[in-house]
Design a protein around this motif. Structure first.
Motif, mmCIF file in Angstrom:
data_model
loop_
_atom_site.group_PDB
_atom_site.id
_atom_site.type_symbol
_atom_site.label_atom_id
_atom_site.label_comp_id
_atom_site.label_asym_id
_atom_site.label_seq_id
_atom_site.Cartn_x
_atom_site.Cartn_y
_atom_site.Cartn_z
ATOM 1 N N HIS A 65 36.318 26.030 58.438
ATOM 2 C CA HIS A 65 36.481 26.149 59.844
ATOM 3 C C HIS A 65 37.948 25.992 60.174
ATOM 4 O O HIS A 65 37.814 25.721 61.734
ATOM 5 C CB HIS A 65 35.356 24.892 60.822
ATOM 6 N N ALA A 66 39.075 25.751 59.378
ATOM 7 C CA ALA A 66 40.323 25.261 59.884
ATOM 8 C C ALA A 66 40.754 26.611 60.128
ATOM 9 O O ALA A 66 42.023 26.334 61.338
ATOM 10 C CB ALA A 66 41.030 24.776 58.610
ATOM 11 N N GLU A 67 40.496 27.717 59.748
ATOM 12 C CA GLU A 67 40.934 28.889 60.158
ATOM 13 C C GLU A 67 40.784 29.023 61.288
ATOM 14 O O GLU A 67 41.360 29.639 61.760
ATOM 15 C CB GLU A 67 40.956 30.160 59.519
ATOM 16 N N ASN A 68 39.364 28.933 61.963
ATOM 17 C CA ASN A 68 39.243 29.407 63.493
ATOM 18 C C ASN A 68 40.382 27.817 64.745
ATOM 19 O O ASN A 68 39.558 28.469 65.723
ATOM 20 C CB ASN A 68 37.970 29.351 64.132
ATOM 21 N N LEU A 112 39.303 15.004 68.824
ATOM 22 C CA LEU A 112 40.843 15.162 68.949
ATOM 23 C C LEU A 112 40.248 14.996 66.619
ATOM 24 O O LEU A 112 41.590 15.051 66.178
ATOM 25 C CB LEU A 112 41.001 13.867 68.911
ATOM 26 N N THR A 113 39.540 14.364 66.195
ATOM 27 C CA THR A 113 39.376 14.386 64.648
ATOM 28 C C THR A 113 39.109 15.060 64.761
ATOM 29 O O THR A 113 39.825 15.877 63.040
ATOM 30 C CB THR A 113 37.946 13.384 64.375
ATOM 31 N N SER A 114 38.247 16.512 65.274
ATOM 32 C CA SER A 114 37.940 17.994 64.699
ATOM 33 C C SER A 114 39.737 18.795 64.534
ATOM 34 O O SER A 114 40.156 19.870 63.794
ATOM 35 C CB SER A 114 37.114 18.990 65.542
ATOM 36 N N ALA A 115 40.482 18.807 65.367
ATOM 37 C CA ALA A 115 42.072 19.132 65.783
ATOM 38 C C ALA A 115 42.939 18.410 64.932
ATOM 39 O O ALA A 115 43.319 19.913 63.903
ATOM 40 C CB ALA A 115 42.551 18.691 67.087
ATOM 41 N N CYS A 116 42.878 17.419 64.168
ATOM 42 C CA CYS A 116 43.580 16.684 63.258
ATOM 43 C C CYS A 116 42.716 17.318 62.258
ATOM 44 O O CYS A 116 43.886 17.621 60.730
ATOM 45 C CB CYS A 116 43.301 15.450 63.187
ATOM 46 N N ARG A 117 41.404 17.551 61.475
ATOM 47 C CA ARG A 117 41.196 18.152 60.903
ATOM 48 C C ARG A 117 42.004 19.625 59.965
ATOM 49 O O ARG A 117 41.883 19.431 59.209
ATOM 50 C CB ARG A 117 39.838 17.987 60.544
ATOM 51 N N SER A 118 41.770 20.688 61.193
ATOM 52 C CA SER A 118 41.908 21.820 60.908
ATOM 53 C C SER A 118 43.716 21.705 60.852
ATOM 54 O O SER A 118 44.136 22.578 60.065
ATOM 55 C CB SER A 118 41.909 22.270 62.829
ATOM 56 N N SER A 119 44.811 20.806 60.735
ATOM 57 C CA SER A 119 45.935 20.634 60.756
ATOM 58 C C SER A 119 46.238 19.798 59.876
ATOM 59 O O SER A 119 48.192 19.960 59.352
ATOM 60 C CB SER A 119 46.499 20.047 62.522
ATOM 61 N N ASP A 158 43.979 11.892 54.685
ATOM 62 C CA ASP A 158 45.140 13.386 54.862
ATOM 63 C C ASP A 158 46.118 12.940 55.041
ATOM 64 O O ASP A 158 46.971 13.973 55.393
ATOM 65 C CB ASP A 158 44.451 14.086 54.851
ATOM 66 N N CYS A 159 46.129 12.031 56.666
ATOM 67 C CA CYS A 159 46.519 11.697 57.560
ATOM 68 C C CYS A 159 48.383 11.079 57.135
ATOM 69 O O CYS A 159 49.461 11.618 57.045
ATOM 70 C CB CYS A 159 47.241 11.864 58.435
ATOM 71 N N LEU A 160 47.954 10.431 56.324
ATOM 72 C CA LEU A 160 49.236 9.208 55.604
ATOM 73 C C LEU A 160 49.862 9.779 54.020
ATOM 74 O O LEU A 160 50.675 9.665 53.682
ATOM 75 C CB LEU A 160 47.672 8.175 55.092
ATOM 76 N N ARG A 177 53.721 18.491 64.050
ATOM 77 C CA ARG A 177 53.950 16.876 63.976
ATOM 78 C C ARG A 177 53.337 15.573 65.336
ATOM 79 O O ARG A 177 53.366 14.879 65.262
ATOM 80 C CB ARG A 177 55.225 16.285 63.028
ATOM 81 N N HIS A 178 54.206 16.855 66.226
ATOM 82 C CA HIS A 178 53.678 15.478 67.234
ATOM 83 C C HIS A 178 52.936 15.814 68.269
ATOM 84 O O HIS A 178 52.638 15.014 68.346
ATOM 85 C CB HIS A 178 55.181 16.081 68.403
ATOM 86 N N GLN A 179 52.712 16.640 67.352
ATOM 87 C CA GLN A 179 50.861 17.124 68.281
ATOM 88 C C GLN A 179 49.872 15.653 67.477
ATOM 89 O O GLN A 179 48.976 16.042 68.279
ATOM 90 C CB GLN A 179 50.537 18.347 68.605
ATOM 91 N N LEU A 180 49.857 15.875 67.074
ATOM 92 C CA LEU A 180 48.700 15.345 65.934
ATOM 93 C C LEU A 180 49.259 13.414 65.658
ATOM 94 O O LEU A 180 48.412 12.877 65.758
ATOM 95 C CB LEU A 180 50.173 14.952 63.972
ATOM 96 N N GLN A 181 51.249 13.359 66.303
ATOM 97 C CA GLN A 181 51.109 11.914 66.535
ATOM 98 C C GLN A 181 50.590 11.288 68.181
ATOM 99 O O GLN A 181 49.624 10.660 67.971
ATOM 100 C CB GLN A 181 52.010 11.742 66.372
ATOM 101 N N VAL A 182 50.657 12.418 69.027
ATOM 102 C CA VAL A 182 49.982 12.052 70.465
ATOM 103 C C VAL A 182 48.636 11.939 70.334
ATOM 104 O O VAL A 182 47.947 11.291 70.208
ATOM 105 C CB VAL A 182 49.894 13.890 71.351
#
Length: 353
Positions: A118-121, A94-101, A161-163, A127-132
């Protein structure tokens, strides 16, 4: 992935259609995204309430229902039933997914153009998926406790960065994760507050400078939406507006996080030093002084309101710390804040609004 698709691209299109906004206007409305208090778009007459089956009320609050359902599936259907090692793996994913977004944020709250290699891969979360993802991260952090210490090195920069995200809901959930981390790791919460309080001055200066620049060099009225596409944009005025919104989001997100942590400090081991509380009131004072800066208010009243709102958000968090934290040194300061704001209100406006 299948669970995240519950609030994926098709879900986002439905919500944007209900909001009735284009992608550009959605970004420029600072507090509109994912607001649980958004008004209904249409309401059928009372006489036809039970007859008009095809008439549906529309509200952006529908998005919260979708996120709630997706979060419950992730938590109750997946993570709660897994052993500790698997929960750690989910936390890292989940942390990696947020980092790439999420784009990186500079020390002063601005935008860093460089992205992780690695974010491009990896798939970009909306925004909704990030909150979940952030909601589940907060639950897993509390469940793991000290066992999740190894994930903080990667998680803390992502939360910072999410802030600064343009969506209000993402900023709120990132602040909630900081509160969850503070419950398990009190020292991390104290360090974050110290660093965050030190960044408010630079961020506030950037907001005021950019507001003045944008006001002195307004962009011409757009004739077509394609003019605002990022890959063709050359106008410095537009980039200044985007940078200004980024700084406002950073200021508001950090104020949310500090407010939530102030509420947590009386209930964790070690509490918080009185010097930090005094620093909080110093920052609040600087933010609330924006209402008396006539040049700032005239050049960008929306940004001024964001700063004032951030100040009162932090003041609310400080007041939840209890009598012992406020009464000895700061009670007169609190009443002075309220009195000054009350005297500065426009004639005819209710002081309770």
């Amino acid at each position: 992935d299948p669970v995240m698709e519950m609030v994926g691209e098709s879900f986002e299109k439905q919500i944007r259609k209900k909001e009735g906004l284009t992608s550009l206007s959605h970004e420029m409305d600072f507090y509109a995204p994912s607001s649980p208090r958004s008004p209904l778009e249409k309401k059928p007459p009372a006489t036809s309430m039970f007859l008009a089956r095809n008439t549906k009320t529309k509200s952006t609050a529908d998005s919260s229902i979708g996120r709630l359902l997706a979060s419950n599936v992730v938590r109750k259907g997946i993570s709660e039933n897994l052993p500790e090692s698997s929960q750690l793996m989910i936390l890292r994913e989940l942390t990696s997914a947020c980092r790439s977004s999420v784009s990186s944020t500079a020390a002063d709250g601005g935008t860093v153009l460089a992205r992780a290699s690695h974010a491009e891969n990896q798939k970009h979360l909306n925004r909704h998926q990030l909150q979940v993802a952030l909601i589940e991260i907060s639950h897993v952090i509390v469940a793991l406790g000290e066992a999740g210490a190894s994930t903080l090195e990667d998680l803390m920069p992502v939360l910072r960065d999410c802030l600064s995200h343009t969506d209000h809901g993402v900023r709120h959930e990132a602040a909630a994760v900081y509160a969850a981390i503070t419950q398990a790791f009190p020292s991390e919460g104290r360090v974050f507050v110290i660093v965050s309080l030190g960044s408010f001055a630079a961020n506030l200066d950037a907001i005021q400078n950019l507001s003045s620049r944008v006001a002195s060099n307004p962009s011409p009225t757009p004739t077509r939406t394609s003019r605002f596409r990022r890959n063709t944009e050359k106008n410095d005025g537009i980039s200044s507006v985007e940078e200004l919104m980024k700084h406002q989001a950073t200021l508001h997100g950090n104020a949310l996080a500090v407010s939530m942590l102030l509420h947590e400090f009386p209930h964790i081991f070690g509490g918080v030093a009185t010097a930090i509380v005094s620093k909080v009131f110093d920052v609040i004072s600087k933010l609330l002084q924006c209402q008396f800066n006539d040049a700032f208010v005239k050049s960008n009243p929306s940004a001024a309101c964001t700063c004032i709102r951030a100040g009162y958000c932090m003041l609310s968090g400080a007041l939840t710390m209890g009598i012992e934290a406020v009464v000895p040194d700061h009670v007169t300061t609190v009443f002075r804040f309220w009195q000054n704001s009350s005297l500065n209100m426009l004639p005819g406006v209710s002081k309770f609004s």
